[in-house]
Design an enzyme around this catalytic site. Structure first.
Site, short mmCIF file in Angstrom:
data_model
loop_
_atom_site.label_atom_id
_atom_site.label_comp_id
_atom_site.label_asym_id
_atom_site.label_seq_id
_atom_site.Cartn_x
_atom_site.Cartn_y
_atom_site.Cartn_z
N GLU A 1 0.90 -1.15 0.03
CA GLU A 1 -0.08 0.13 0.15
C GLU A 1 0.98 1.20 0.03
O GLU A 1 2.03 1.13 0.57
CB GLU A 1 -0.87 0.07 1.29
N ASP B 1 -18.68 -9.78 -8.70
CA ASP B 1 -18.89 -8.98 -7.45
C ASP B 1 -18.02 -7.49 -7.75
O ASP B 1 -18.48 -6.48 -7.25
CB ASP B 1 -17.87 -9.57 -6.43
#
Length: 317
Positions: free
Chosen positions: A235, A260
């Site tokens: 991240e 999804d």
């Protein structure tokens, strides 16, 4: 007395341009001595101001009359001395603001309305930065419950496709169906999946060895009712990449994973700008990035690099 004062001023000016002052700046930052840091910052600002003046003088000299008595070496010598003293006086008398910024940055003071360097490197996009920070905080809180489950401890990343060619061929039917719902090209979704999973070589697998079929890096939170697996992921905090552990959604099939993804994008208000621009892949991925879909500041560019690559195009049906 006047001679001594002049000598003191010249020595002060020369010390400003001593390269050791840069080392003192670093030492002052680590010593947390505010007075020393301020003095060293002023010296650094003096160096910067002198460099600006020197560049201006060089531009002036290029157009100057070589025969003029005001362009002699003697005049330049005293002019340079004056510029050094001027740089010193400017930095010690309020300066141009650079010293204050250095003190704030290195001193790590909690100053209201102060913009840190990470924001400046992010093009001053405060809204985007704050949104990403808020999202990271929310994700950390929401995944805490998921990560506590023992069943997630054995998850790992592994290859799920033999090659990039196989990656595209196997995913094309599901990508086409999902793309039609979003109004985007199927190759755009495949390019995004390629970036997220390294062409299917780093797909999340559950502890029993079965693929999680998550090709878009969608995280699981406390409200997610399906399966999940926790693995290490990269991240970004501004431009700095950090390794951390996070929980991701898992699906029973690749088709379920694509379905999804479509639902995840279309049902959230923050991604509506992207949905409205789905016919333009570049605008779509830029809007996703701005909305906080990914923390990587170059996320959209990476996806478009794959999208435009000749090798990727050669894999398409």
């Amino acid at each position: 007395m006047d001679i001594l004062n002049t000598k003191s001023q010249l020595e002060s000016a020369r010390n400003v341009h001593d390269l050791s002052s840069l080392n003192r700046l670093r030492e002052a930052a680590y010593s947390k001595d505010d007075k020393a840091l301020k003095e060293a910052a002023q010296q650094f600002e003096a160096i910067f101001v002198q460099m600006m003046l020197k560049s201006m003088r060089q531009a002036q000299d290029a157009l100057a009359d070589k025969e003029s008595p005001f362009n002699s070496e003697q005049v330049k010598f005293y002019r340079d001395m004056h510029d050094k003293q001027l740089a010193q006086d400017l930095s010690s008398g309020g300066g141009v603001g650079l010293a204050e910024i250095i003190v704030q940055q290195l001193g790590q003071h909690d100053i209201e309305d102060y913009i840190p360097a990470s924001v400046a490197r992010n093009d001053g996009n405060l809204a985007s930065l704050n949104r990403q920070r808020q999202l990271r905080t929310e994700q950390a809180q929401q995944t805490a419950e998921v990560l506590s489950s023992a069943e997630h401890r054995q998850a790992f990343k592994a290859a799920a496709f033999e090659s990039p060619q196989a990656f595209v061929e196997q995913l094309w039917p599901a990508a086409s169906k999902a793309a039609a719902q979003l109004g985007i090209e199927p190759q755009a979704l495949l390019a995004q999946a390629a970036v997220e999973t390294g062409w299917g070589q780093h797909v999340i697998h559950q502890g029993n060895g079965e693929s999680g079929n998550n090709l878009f890096g969608i995280k699981a939170n406390a409200s997610w009712q399906g399966g999940s697996a926790a693995v290490s992921t990269m991240e970004f905090d501004g431009t700095v990449a950090r390794q951390q552990r996070a929980a991701f959604r898992t699906y029973d099939s690749l088709e379920q994973g694509f379905a999804d993804y479509v639902q995840f994008i279309m049902q959230q208000d923050r991604y509506q700008s992207a949905v409205q621009q789905a016919d333009d892949p570049k605008a779509y991925f830029k809007a996703l990035q701005d909305a906080g879909y990914a923390t990587d500041p170059n996320y959209a560019d990476k996806v478009m690099a794959v999208y435009h690559s000749d090798s990727f195009r050669s894999y398409l049906p």
